[in-house]
Design a protein around this motif. Structure first.
Motif, mmCIF file in Angstrom:
data_model
loop_
_atom_site.group_PDB
_atom_site.id
_atom_site.type_symbol
_atom_site.label_atom_id
_atom_site.label_comp_id
_atom_site.label_asym_id
_atom_site.label_seq_id
_atom_site.Cartn_x
_atom_site.Cartn_y
_atom_site.Cartn_z
ATOM 1 N N ILE A 178 14.738 3.365 -6.101
ATOM 2 C CA ILE A 178 13.939 2.035 -5.438
ATOM 3 C C ILE A 178 12.929 1.502 -6.275
ATOM 4 N N TYR A 179 12.794 0.400 -7.141
ATOM 5 C CA TYR A 179 11.541 -0.052 -7.556
ATOM 6 C C TYR A 179 11.071 -0.900 -6.411
ATOM 7 N N ALA A 180 10.327 -0.242 -5.335
ATOM 8 C CA ALA A 180 9.629 -0.950 -4.345
ATOM 9 C C ALA A 180 8.702 -0.085 -3.766
ATOM 10 N N SER A 181 7.914 -0.462 -2.805
ATOM 11 C CA SER A 181 6.888 0.163 -2.233
ATOM 12 C C SER A 181 6.620 -0.402 -0.754
ATOM 13 N N ILE A 182 6.681 0.514 0.093
ATOM 14 C CA ILE A 182 6.414 0.360 1.785
ATOM 15 C C ILE A 182 4.766 0.107 1.766
ATOM 16 N N VAL A 183 4.333 -0.987 1.943
ATOM 17 C CA VAL A 183 2.906 -1.416 1.593
ATOM 18 C C VAL A 183 2.186 -1.685 2.972
ATOM 19 N N GLY A 184 2.969 -1.915 3.997
ATOM 20 C CA GLY A 184 2.330 -2.336 5.213
ATOM 21 C C GLY A 184 3.223 -2.155 6.573
ATOM 22 N N ILE A 185 2.714 -2.091 7.704
ATOM 23 C CA ILE A 185 3.430 -1.817 8.974
ATOM 24 C C ILE A 185 2.696 -2.787 9.969
ATOM 25 N N ARG A 186 3.714 -2.982 11.036
ATOM 26 C CA ARG A 186 3.079 -3.718 12.351
ATOM 27 C C ARG A 186 4.086 -3.376 13.170
ATOM 28 N N VAL A 187 3.509 -2.551 13.997
ATOM 29 C CA VAL A 187 4.132 -1.951 15.440
ATOM 30 C C VAL A 187 4.348 -2.975 16.435
ATOM 31 N N ASP A 188 5.514 -3.448 16.891
ATOM 32 C CA ASP A 188 5.572 -4.437 17.791
ATOM 33 C C ASP A 188 5.593 -3.775 19.049
ATOM 34 N N THR A 189 6.310 -2.847 19.393
ATOM 35 C CA THR A 189 6.337 -2.197 20.757
ATOM 36 C C THR A 189 6.252 -0.616 20.626
ATOM 37 N N TYR A 190 5.838 0.089 21.520
ATOM 38 C CA TYR A 190 5.898 1.634 21.706
ATOM 39 C C TYR A 190 6.117 1.952 23.096
ATOM 40 N N HIS A 191 6.996 2.942 23.275
ATOM 41 C CA HIS A 191 7.593 3.417 24.648
ATOM 42 C C HIS A 191 7.744 4.895 24.283
ATOM 43 N N PRO A 192 7.290 5.720 24.874
ATOM 44 C CA PRO A 192 7.917 7.394 24.645
ATOM 45 C C PRO A 192 9.190 7.519 24.486
ATOM 46 N N HIS A 193 10.043 6.397 24.799
ATOM 47 C CA HIS A 193 11.635 6.843 24.261
ATOM 48 C C HIS A 193 12.302 5.440 23.356
ATOM 49 N N ALA A 194 11.153 4.509 22.914
ATOM 50 C CA ALA A 194 11.806 3.620 22.079
ATOM 51 C C ALA A 194 10.736 3.048 21.385
ATOM 52 N N ALA A 195 11.006 2.534 20.139
ATOM 53 C CA ALA A 195 9.851 1.819 19.339
ATOM 54 C C ALA A 195 10.247 0.960 18.466
ATOM 55 N N SER A 196 9.492 -0.219 18.254
ATOM 56 C CA SER A 196 10.102 -1.262 17.365
ATOM 57 C C SER A 196 9.025 -1.626 16.322
ATOM 58 N N MET A 197 9.249 -1.692 15.093
ATOM 59 C CA MET A 197 8.116 -1.861 13.868
ATOM 60 C C MET A 197 8.588 -2.790 12.834
ATOM 61 N N ARG A 198 7.920 -3.440 12.266
ATOM 62 C CA ARG A 198 8.301 -4.229 10.842
ATOM 63 C C ARG A 198 7.541 -3.199 9.724
ATOM 64 N N LEU A 199 8.328 -3.227 8.839
ATOM 65 C CA LEU A 199 7.865 -2.692 7.582
ATOM 66 C C LEU A 199 7.753 -3.580 6.578
ATOM 67 N N LEU A 200 6.814 -3.740 5.873
ATOM 68 C CA LEU A 200 6.288 -4.713 4.758
ATOM 69 C C LEU A 200 6.755 -4.069 3.400
ATOM 70 N N ILE A 201 7.757 -4.613 2.571
ATOM 71 C CA ILE A 201 7.982 -4.014 1.206
ATOM 72 C C ILE A 201 7.829 -4.701 0.284
ATOM 73 N N GLU A 202 7.293 -4.329 -0.829
ATOM 74 C CA GLU A 202 6.803 -5.132 -2.089
ATOM 75 C C GLU A 202 7.337 -4.750 -3.156
ATOM 76 N N ALA A 203 7.932 -5.465 -4.101
ATOM 77 C CA ALA A 203 8.652 -5.379 -5.014
ATOM 78 C C ALA A 203 8.639 -6.235 -6.103
ATOM 79 N N PRO A 204 8.736 -6.126 -7.446
ATOM 80 C CA PRO A 204 8.477 -6.918 -8.579
ATOM 81 C C PRO A 204 9.780 -7.919 -8.372
ATOM 82 N N ASP A 205 9.449 -9.250 -8.432
ATOM 83 C CA ASP A 205 10.589 -10.309 -8.367
ATOM 84 C C ASP A 205 11.173 -10.712 -9.357
ATOM 85 N N GLY A 206 11.021 -9.950 -10.646
ATOM 86 C CA GLY A 206 11.703 -10.294 -12.083
ATOM 87 C C GLY A 206 11.307 -11.329 -12.793
#
Length: 257
Positions: A178-206
């Motif tokens: 995959i010609y892309a990179s995971i460059v950032g993260i934003r954790v929305d919620t965390y609980h010891p039994h569940a977590a939600s996050m957003r991953l920021l992916i960067e790639a050439p646009d052609g």
């Protein structure tokens, strides 16, 4: 969780290998953002032993573009190293996980915010068609949960079948990275039994520039480990949004290698 049966669909023809790969791609960007080339590495590289801190962000509609800060903090472990999977550099930690990388899998994550984030990163990539069925099949069977597991497994299998035909590789082989990179993260919620996050992916646009997209990734603690929650309808595009330059600063960068 019941074992899922993987159905390999009949071959379908597309006009472009790029479109074929992206059609079943579990990772996150639009088809035009993915370029395909060969090779994959797996040697870890050590980081400096500093402790990295990321401030988490709150839960919200995944289409929202204005992050707000909460009192949740994610502290990256001091013992980070890196591995390359399907062309993407992923952090690993002795203390936070994955503690086992045997057979290309990633297992054994700590029940902490850092462990949840590392699980989200690794399980997302290791359920992409690019890693090959020797990795994504057992990962999907044993480490993915939720009502859309079957749809997700079918989508990955279809994506692999289409890409394999386009690239003319034997069944079982991994695909081009995959010609892309995971460059950032934003954790929305965390609980010891569940977590939600957003991953920021960067790639050439052609077109000589860079495009960015964010995808909501959720994990659930079950048994003694984190499990990836399958995306709605088995399709990451349902929880993916493009991210403009102004909103990039709402994502904390991954630690440097």
């Amino acid at each position: 969780m019941a074992r899922q049966r993987f159905r390999h669909t009949a071959r379908r023809r597309f006009t472009s290998p790029l479109v074929a790969i992206a059609a079943g791609l579990a990772l996150l960007l639009l088809a035009a953002l993915m370029a395909m080339h060969g090779g994959e590495g797996s040697q870890p590289e050590r980081t400096t032993p500093d402790q990295h801190q990321v401030t988490a962000m709150p839960s919200a509609d995944h289409t929202s573009g204005s992050p707000q800060q909460t009192d949740v903090e994610l502290r990256w472990p001091a013992d980070l190293s890196w591995v390359t999977v399907a062309g993407l550099a992923l952090p690993v930690s002795v203390t936070a996980g994955p503690r086992s990388l045997q057979d290309g899998r990633a297992r054994g994550f700590a029940q902490t915010p850092a462990g949840a984030v590392l699980a989200g990163l690794h399980l997302l990539v290791r359920t992409s068609p690019q890693v090959g069925p020797h990795v994504w099949e057992p990962t999907l069977r044993q480490q993915v949960v939720g009502p859309d597991v079957t749809a997700y497994a079918d989508a990955v299998a279809r994506g692999y079948a289409v890409a394999r035909e386009q690239l003319q590789v034997p069944y079982g082989d991994s695909l081009t990275p995959i010609y892309a990179s995971i460059v950032g993260i934003r954790v929305d919620t965390y609980h010891p039994h569940a977590a939600s996050m957003r991953l920021l992916i960067e790639a050439p646009d052609g077109e000589g520039s860079v495009a960015r997209a964010a995808t909501v990734v959720q994990v659930s603690w079950s048994g003694a480990d984190w499990h990836l929650v399958a995306p709605p309808q088995g399709d990451w595009s349902t929880v993916r949004t493009l991210v403009g330059p102004v909103l990039v600063r709402g994502y904390a960068p991954l630690p440097s290698r």
